[in-house]
Motif scaffolding. Structure first.
Motif, PDB file in Angstrom:
ATOM      1  N   GLY A  87       0.870 -13.706  -6.428  1.00 59.78           N
ATOM      2  CA  GLY A  87       0.883 -12.309  -6.018  1.00 59.78           C
ATOM      3  C   GLY A  87       1.007 -12.162  -4.511  1.00 59.78           C
ATOM      4  O   GLY A  87       1.452 -11.132  -4.013  1.00 59.78           O
ATOM      5  N   ASP A  88       0.616 -13.197  -3.753  1.00 57.37           N
ATOM      6  CA  ASP A  88       0.782 -13.179  -2.295  1.00 57.37           C
ATOM      7  C   ASP A  88       2.239 -13.431  -1.951  1.00 57.37           C
ATOM      8  O   ASP A  88       2.917 -14.194  -2.644  1.00 57.37           O
ATOM      9  CB  ASP A  88      -0.046 -14.296  -1.629  1.00 57.37           C
ATOM     10  CG  ASP A  88      -1.533 -14.037  -1.637  1.00 57.37           C
ATOM     11  OD1 ASP A  88      -1.942 -12.873  -1.785  1.00 57.37           O
ATOM     12  OD2 ASP A  88      -2.293 -15.019  -1.489  1.00 57.37           O
ATOM     13  N   ARG A  98       0.616 -18.451   2.885  1.00 51.46           N
ATOM     14  CA  ARG A  98       0.834 -17.012   2.799  1.00 51.46           C
ATOM     15  C   ARG A  98       1.806 -16.642   3.917  1.00 51.46           C
ATOM     16  O   ARG A  98       1.785 -17.238   4.989  1.00 51.46           O
ATOM     17  CB  ARG A  98      -0.480 -16.256   2.976  1.00 51.46           C
ATOM     18  CG  ARG A  98      -1.343 -16.344   1.744  1.00 51.46           C
ATOM     19  CD  ARG A  98      -2.711 -15.750   1.856  1.00 51.46           C
ATOM     20  NE  ARG A  98      -2.872 -14.589   2.688  1.00 51.46           N
ATOM     21  CZ  ARG A  98      -4.057 -14.127   3.079  1.00 51.46           C
ATOM     22  NH1 ARG A  98      -5.161 -14.753   2.710  1.00 51.46           N
ATOM     23  NH2 ARG A  98      -4.152 -13.061   3.829  1.00 51.46           N
ATOM     24  N   ASP A 123      -5.116 -14.759  -9.771  1.00 53.80           N
ATOM     25  CA  ASP A 123      -3.995 -14.136  -9.082  1.00 53.80           C
ATOM     26  C   ASP A 123      -4.492 -12.958  -8.252  1.00 53.80           C
ATOM     27  O   ASP A 123      -5.701 -12.709  -8.162  1.00 53.80           O
ATOM     28  CB  ASP A 123      -2.913 -13.691 -10.074  1.00 53.80           C
ATOM     29  CG  ASP A 123      -3.445 -12.755 -11.158  1.00 53.80           C
ATOM     30  OD1 ASP A 123      -4.484 -12.092 -10.956  1.00 53.80           O
ATOM     31  OD2 ASP A 123      -2.818 -12.691 -12.226  1.00 53.80           O
ATOM     32  N   GLN A 124      -3.550 -12.222  -7.676  1.00 50.77           N
ATOM     33  CA  GLN A 124      -3.881 -11.092  -6.802  1.00 50.77           C
ATOM     34  C   GLN A 124      -4.629  -9.992  -7.553  1.00 50.77           C
ATOM     35  O   GLN A 124      -5.569  -9.402  -7.029  1.00 50.77           O
ATOM     36  CB  GLN A 124      -2.592 -10.542  -6.177  1.00 50.77           C
ATOM     37  CG  GLN A 124      -2.814  -9.533  -5.075  1.00 50.77           C
ATOM     38  CD  GLN A 124      -3.472 -10.131  -3.847  1.00 50.77           C
ATOM     39  OE1 GLN A 124      -3.195 -11.252  -3.461  1.00 50.77           O
ATOM     40  NE2 GLN A 124      -4.348  -9.385  -3.237  1.00 50.77           N
ATOM     41  N   GLN A 125      -4.228  -9.710  -8.810  1.00 50.60           N
ATOM     42  CA  GLN A 125      -4.916  -8.676  -9.592  1.00 50.60           C
ATOM     43  C   GLN A 125      -6.366  -9.059  -9.858  1.00 50.60           C
ATOM     44  O   GLN A 125      -7.248  -8.208  -9.830  1.00 50.60           O
ATOM     45  CB  GLN A 125      -4.193  -8.416 -10.930  1.00 50.60           C
ATOM     46  CG  GLN A 125      -2.880  -7.707 -10.792  1.00 50.60           C
ATOM     47  CD  GLN A 125      -1.713  -8.664 -10.586  1.00 50.60           C
ATOM     48  OE1 GLN A 125      -1.866  -9.887 -10.561  1.00 50.60           O
ATOM     49  NE2 GLN A 125      -0.524  -8.115 -10.417  1.00 50.60           N
ATOM     50  N   LEU A 185      -8.215 -10.904  -7.897  1.00 51.70           N
ATOM     51  CA  LEU A 185      -8.916 -10.703  -6.631  1.00 51.70           C
ATOM     52  C   LEU A 185      -9.217  -9.229  -6.406  1.00 51.70           C
ATOM     53  O   LEU A 185     -10.311  -8.868  -5.953  1.00 51.70           O
ATOM     54  CB  LEU A 185      -8.093 -11.272  -5.468  1.00 51.70           C
ATOM     55  CG  LEU A 185      -8.743 -11.204  -4.085  1.00 51.70           C
ATOM     56  CD1 LEU A 185     -10.057 -11.994  -4.053  1.00 51.70           C
ATOM     57  CD2 LEU A 185      -7.784 -11.724  -3.020  1.00 51.70           C
ATOM     58  N   GLU A 186      -8.286  -8.358  -6.741  1.00 55.46           N
ATOM     59  CA  GLU A 186      -8.514  -6.916  -6.602  1.00 55.46           C
ATOM     60  C   GLU A 186      -9.642  -6.448  -7.521  1.00 55.46           C
ATOM     61  O   GLU A 186     -10.427  -5.570  -7.165  1.00 55.46           O
ATOM     62  CB  GLU A 186      -7.230  -6.143  -6.875  1.00 55.46           C
ATOM     63  CG  GLU A 186      -6.202  -6.316  -5.763  1.00 55.46           C
ATOM     64  CD  GLU A 186      -4.837  -5.746  -6.121  1.00 55.46           C
ATOM     65  OE1 GLU A 186      -4.713  -5.005  -7.116  1.00 55.46           O
ATOM     66  OE2 GLU A 186      -3.879  -6.059  -5.383  1.00 55.46           O
ATOM     67  N   ARG A 230     -10.814 -10.556   2.606  1.00 58.17           N
ATOM     68  CA  ARG A 230     -10.383 -11.925   2.360  1.00 58.17           C
ATOM     69  C   ARG A 230     -10.299 -12.634   3.693  1.00 58.17           C
ATOM     70  O   ARG A 230      -9.820 -12.078   4.678  1.00 58.17           O
ATOM     71  CB  ARG A 230      -9.018 -11.899   1.687  1.00 58.17           C
ATOM     72  CG  ARG A 230      -8.497 -13.228   1.252  1.00 58.17           C
ATOM     73  CD  ARG A 230      -7.220 -13.040   0.470  1.00 58.17           C
ATOM     74  NE  ARG A 230      -6.613 -14.304   0.133  1.00 58.17           N
ATOM     75  CZ  ARG A 230      -5.462 -14.420  -0.494  1.00 58.17           C
ATOM     76  NH1 ARG A 230      -4.788 -13.350  -0.833  1.00 58.17           N
ATOM     77  NH2 ARG A 230      -4.967 -15.617  -0.741  1.00 58.17           N
TER      78      ARG A 230
END
Length: 186
Positions: free
Chosen positions: A64-65, A81, A161-163, A165-166, A183
């Motif tokens: 996702g990054d 990143r 993944d990014q989701q 982490l959110e 982060r």
């Protein structure tokens, strides 16, 4: 040529040469080695296959990054990143486009986060409970209080993944005493 392209490490080539140099009769069966899984199953690098790939520890990229590859000397490609300060300080001709391809389902990636709170007894238990509801494993934690009665907690957690982490950030921000969540770079 494979070493230069990052497909093989020098150690792999040396190992093969040593095995070839020994007579077959003296060769004992090699014990099975458990190799550390690389990030290759979930990354695509400029449509090239069979590259030695690893994730950077400095910025800890997760699916996702936005990411960029950096061609290292003798260690293949390191994935950073896109906003990594270390990557920005490197030679740009060694950068190679990279992207997540979604093939890493079920993998977990370490991420460092910082939670700043109002200092209150029992708050660490509330934070860890919120992390548990977000389905993350905490692999490292440190907590300290400041003179102005704030708590600063740093955690290394494992997310998919990014989701994911959110979801963690959302669970932590729902706590009344939480001032900020962010982060960290390593």
């Amino acid at each position: 040529a494979a070493i230069g392209h990052g497909k093989l490490s020098p150690g792999q080539v040396a190992g093969k040469l040593l095995r070839l140099a020994q007579p077959a009769a003296e060769e004992a069966p090699e014990p099975e080695r458990k190799e550390k899984p690389d990030a290759g199953g979930s990354l695509r690098i400029k449509d090239l296959d069979d590259l030695l790939v690893r994730l950077a520890n400095c910025c800890q990229p997760i699916p996702g990054d936005a990411i960029m590859g950096y061609i290292t000397r003798g260690k293949g490609v390191t994935i950073h990143r896109a906003d990594c300060p270390y990557l920005a300080s490197t030679e740009s001709f060694r950068h190679i486009p990279a992207e997540w391809d979604g093939g890493g389902a079920g993998k977990f990636y370490p991420v460092k986060i910082q939670v700043i709170t109002v200092d209150k007894p029992g708050l660490l238990a509330d934070i860890t409970s919120a992390l548990k509801t977000a389905d993350v494993n905490v692999t490292k934690a440190s907590v300290e209080t400041t003179q102005d009665h704030k708590g600063i907690a740093q955690f290394t957690i494992q997310v998919g993944d990014q989701q994911h982490l959110e979801k963690v950030f959302g669970a932590l921000k729902r706590l009344r005493e939480v001032i900020s969540v962010r982060r960290l770079m390593a």
